[in-house]
Design an enzyme around this catalytic site. Sequence first.
Site, mmCIF file in Angstrom:
data_model
loop_
_atom_site.group_PDB
_atom_site.id
_atom_site.type_symbol
_atom_site.label_atom_id
_atom_site.label_comp_id
_atom_site.label_asym_id
_atom_site.label_seq_id
_atom_site.Cartn_x
_atom_site.Cartn_y
_atom_site.Cartn_z
ATOM 1 N N GLU A 150 1.018 -1.200 -0.088
ATOM 2 C CA GLU A 150 0.109 -0.207 0.024
ATOM 3 C C GLU A 150 0.921 1.318 0.049
ATOM 4 O O GLU A 150 0.435 2.247 -0.675
ATOM 5 C CB GLU A 150 -0.962 0.004 1.325
ATOM 6 C CG GLU A 150 -2.023 -1.066 1.168
ATOM 7 C CD GLU A 150 -3.096 -0.812 0.131
ATOM 8 O OE1 GLU A 150 -2.673 -0.422 -0.747
ATOM 9 O OE2 GLU A 150 -4.230 -0.918 0.472
ATOM 10 N N THR A 178 -5.215 6.719 -5.718
ATOM 11 C CA THR A 178 -5.703 6.920 -4.030
ATOM 12 C C THR A 178 -4.819 8.009 -3.760
ATOM 13 O O THR A 178 -5.173 8.833 -2.907
ATOM 14 C CB THR A 178 -5.356 5.568 -3.471
ATOM 15 O OG1 THR A 178 -6.315 4.516 -3.640
ATOM 16 C CG2 THR A 178 -5.368 5.837 -2.011
HETATM 17 N N1 HSE Z 1 -8.764 4.301 3.103
HETATM 18 C C1 HSE Z 1 -8.091 4.736 1.966
HETATM 19 C C2 HSE Z 1 -8.659 5.859 1.502
HETATM 20 C C3 HSE Z 1 -8.674 3.442 1.026
HETATM 21 O O1 HSE Z 1 -9.776 6.180 1.318
HETATM 22 O O2 HSE Z 1 -7.824 6.580 1.034
HETATM 23 C C4 HSE Z 1 -7.886 3.500 -0.042
HETATM 24 O O3 HSE Z 1 -8.420 2.446 -0.884
#
Ligand code: HSE
Length: 307
Positions: A128, A180
Amino acid sequence: MKKIKIYSPATIANLVCGFDVLGLCLKEPSDVMYVKLLDEKKVIINSANGFDLPSNPAQNTAGAPLLEILAETNLQVGFDVTIEKCIKPGSGIGSSAASAAGAVVAANHLLGNIFSKEDMVRFAMFGEKVASGVKHADNIAPCIYGGITLIRSIFPLDIVSIPAPKMWITVVHPQIEVRTADARQILRKEVLLKDAIKQWGNIAGLVAGFMKNDYQLIGRSLEDVIIEPVRSILIPGFDQIKKQCKEAGALGGGISGSGPSIFMISENNNTALNVEKVMRDIYTGIGLSHHIYVTTINNEGVRTEEF
Ligand code: HSE
């Protein structure tokens, strides 16, 4: 040669109000991975179905966690990973987490199950970090544990599995990409106390709703006053889809992870199919190609299979 086939499922992070702390594992779609144990300390990444995945393992979401495993354990082995991507990168349903979690579960299997689930989440978070610049576990944890997970704390990791009633999930993925990293960049760094109070009320309500099998409480708690107002502007038709899906009977829903996918939770399959029709009509109406999944919660998480 030791080798294993992996099915690594899509996940929905945040569950509307629980930014970075709640996540849910889906029955479909799943990535498929083939991982072989090598007797040389190296990681090889292959893309099986035409996706342009970084071949340098340090820059690959499956490769980075494997390099970390090799660095921490000092084992004289390596991994040859072939990834058949079915979860599109940038879709908001945990594409990077599926690669990272799948690679770590495969490695653990090939090394004789030496890691706990929590260890595996810790390694997978290196993937990630590669994908979004930040270690978050709200896709990784449900992918590895299955079901719904709460990340009570990330440093140190404290993961809690949340039992829930049977629910149907409709996910629409408009064919645009939201990175993201970008979707995090646009968020405000501070929140008002009055918004924080609403948000933690909803998170507690959602968890209580799951645990008490209270569908109405689940529906009322699927509200986000902090992240959704900012991110939803990146998603065509978001407000209309949310409103009309609720009118069609959905309990509620919102942005899946960092988007652009939108998910809706329903109490039964019929409603989930009505919700699918609403989503399809709206996106067809505005001429946006899209893909829809009608699915349920996957309580198993990443699955291994001999091949
Ligand atoms: N919690 C993260 C975000 C998840 O919302 O940025 C990304 O898939």
